[in-house]
Design an enzyme around this catalytic site. Sequence first.
Site, mmCIF file in Angstrom:
data_model
loop_
_atom_site.group_PDB
_atom_site.id
_atom_site.type_symbol
_atom_site.label_atom_id
_atom_site.label_comp_id
_atom_site.label_asym_id
_atom_site.label_seq_id
_atom_site.Cartn_x
_atom_site.Cartn_y
_atom_site.Cartn_z
ATOM 1 N N ASP A 4 -6.258 -1.295 13.029
ATOM 2 C CA ASP A 4 -6.701 -2.690 12.984
ATOM 3 C C ASP A 4 -6.760 -3.299 14.391
ATOM 4 O OD1 ASP A 4 -7.198 -4.999 11.107
ATOM 5 O OD2 ASP A 4 -5.513 -5.839 12.218
ATOM 6 N N GLU A 52 0.742 16.716 16.447
ATOM 7 C CA GLU A 52 1.904 17.417 15.879
ATOM 8 C C GLU A 52 1.577 17.973 14.501
ATOM 9 O OE1 GLU A 52 4.990 14.470 15.781
ATOM 10 O OE2 GLU A 52 5.000 14.236 17.963
HETATM 11 C C1 NOJ Z 1 -9.231 -6.990 11.131
HETATM 12 C C2 NOJ Z 1 -9.125 -6.874 9.647
HETATM 13 O O1 NOJ Z 1 -10.188 -6.095 9.182
HETATM 14 C C3 NOJ Z 1 -9.141 -8.278 9.111
HETATM 15 O O2 NOJ Z 1 -9.252 -8.289 7.712
HETATM 16 C C4 NOJ Z 1 -7.911 -8.991 9.572
HETATM 17 O O3 NOJ Z 1 -7.994 -10.343 9.194
HETATM 18 C C5 NOJ Z 1 -7.761 -8.935 11.099
HETATM 19 N N1 NOJ Z 1 -8.046 -7.645 11.621
HETATM 20 C C6 NOJ Z 1 -6.361 -9.304 11.523
HETATM 21 O O4 NOJ Z 1 -5.466 -8.295 11.151
#
Ligand code: NOJ
Length: 552
Positions: free
Chosen positions: A215, A265
Amino acid sequence: MPATATTSVRGQVRDRDWWRQAVVYQVYPRSFADSDGDGLGDLRGVTEHADHLASLGVDAVWLSPFYPSALADGGYDVDDYRDVDPRLGTLEDFDEMVATLAGHGIVVIVDIVPNHTSDRHAWFGEALRAGPGSPERARYLFRDGQGPDGDLPPNDWESVFGGSAWQRVEDGQWYLHLFAPEQPDLDWTNPEVREDFQRTLRFWGDRGVAGFRVDVAHSLVKDMTEPYLATDALPDEFLDHGRHPFWDRDDVHEVYAGWRRVFEEYDPPLMAVAEAWVATERRARYASPEGLGQAFNFDLLESTWDATSFRQLIAANLDLAAESGTSSTWVLSNHDVVRHPSRYGLPQGLRGEVCDPWLLSGGAEPRLDRELGLRRARAATMLSLALPGSAYLYQGEELGLHEVADLPDEVLQDPTWFRSGHALKGRDGCRVPLPWTLDGSSFGFGADGAHLPQPAWFGELAVEAQETDPDSTLTLYRAALGLRRELQGPEELTWHRPDGDVVHFERPGGWHSVTNFGPLPVELPDGSVLLSSAPLEDGLLPPDATAWLIAG
Ligand code: NOJ
């Protein structure tokens, strides 16, 4: 010793490159299927519908966060990275899901959220209790405020969801949150943070996951040198390479070099795909074999329905992937953007990044041409599935679901809605629980309603409704994925017709994909038509359609 991850993809023993041309299906767990009737999708719901994923023919499932969370941001506010939200199940349910999917040759990729924890994470509680200057606070980005009493935020940076990126705590300090206030940003210069995430990677690697979706991979490292730049002096994140104080800084790649050592790993190594909204050419470093290995390419997702644009973006991304030693990714929908049938059914000049103007509070549903949008979406999907590289599908796109743009204000959950002062509806419209049956409680999603209300038209798009219909979008996806598996060869592509309204390319083995973006039917090359997204008209490919052929 780490366990060897699940060993096969669709019956094949996985080699280290298995992901390069995989089809990955994104499950947004709270909206996929609810096994216990609490209105919230869960892990057993995924297990119970493994046959759907198998019949679709996907290679991997990417699970959006299923960790304990207050759901301030749909689960991207994680309380504990090494557990399952009790409302979604248990670690045993997770293991059972992985094993069941593995029985169908499907591996699992989990979402990892390293930029921020939730404000309910044990570390954040410790940071609040320990106070300014403590090692507990040093895991996050706490700073003193401005003004004589420090009651102004340290700077004017804004959160992605709107409003200040700083939140004050009781003792007067402020913490940075690039997203919601419930998502405090971690300080990635702190070795403890780095070590803990490596522990998390191993935790899931040892449980048999095949990899990670990372993310906001481009946000971890920040330049917190004071004085901070004012918002109006911030460099453009997409143009000022590596010089933005919090997006896409070069040092972030040290973090991923460390993760790479953990991935190696395992046998085969764990894979990872970066969510990095960066300039196209900056994507290469995230996707490099020394880093995460692959990165999302959102270029098609951001493009209007236009042949020249598609052609250019495809060529640029294939070149980039080849240069960085990876395969490209292709994405048309996910849990953050308006579903692609709706994007293509809106006036093409209208859309912003996620069609925000359309989703303004009180947004104008009538401007959407649903039929045209779905027709183009089917064509775009077939086009993207014919490209070299991996395809990332979002749950419900196989049903041709449109965005639910008219969710009533009182059910909206997205922080965008709250932090934009109710001006932007946000992303709930693509997260409405899936319809499985023609009727019944929540169209088969669960026994007792759904956490976001489904519109009446969901029933006719349910899996049950489409299962046996030869013209349905579900049938098209199944056929396309089946053919793709048969036809998929080396990651090569040859262009035909380099300009005009037709995007035509050939893959090794004589596999042609032809998409007509223009207003008139067009001729197809000689060969046998294997599949088309719309019926041919007198042997011609009609507008807004894709056909696959084998030359000869
Ligand atoms: C990207 C994610 O896809 C989204 O849904 C989220 O709100 C933001 N990152 C923050 O984590």
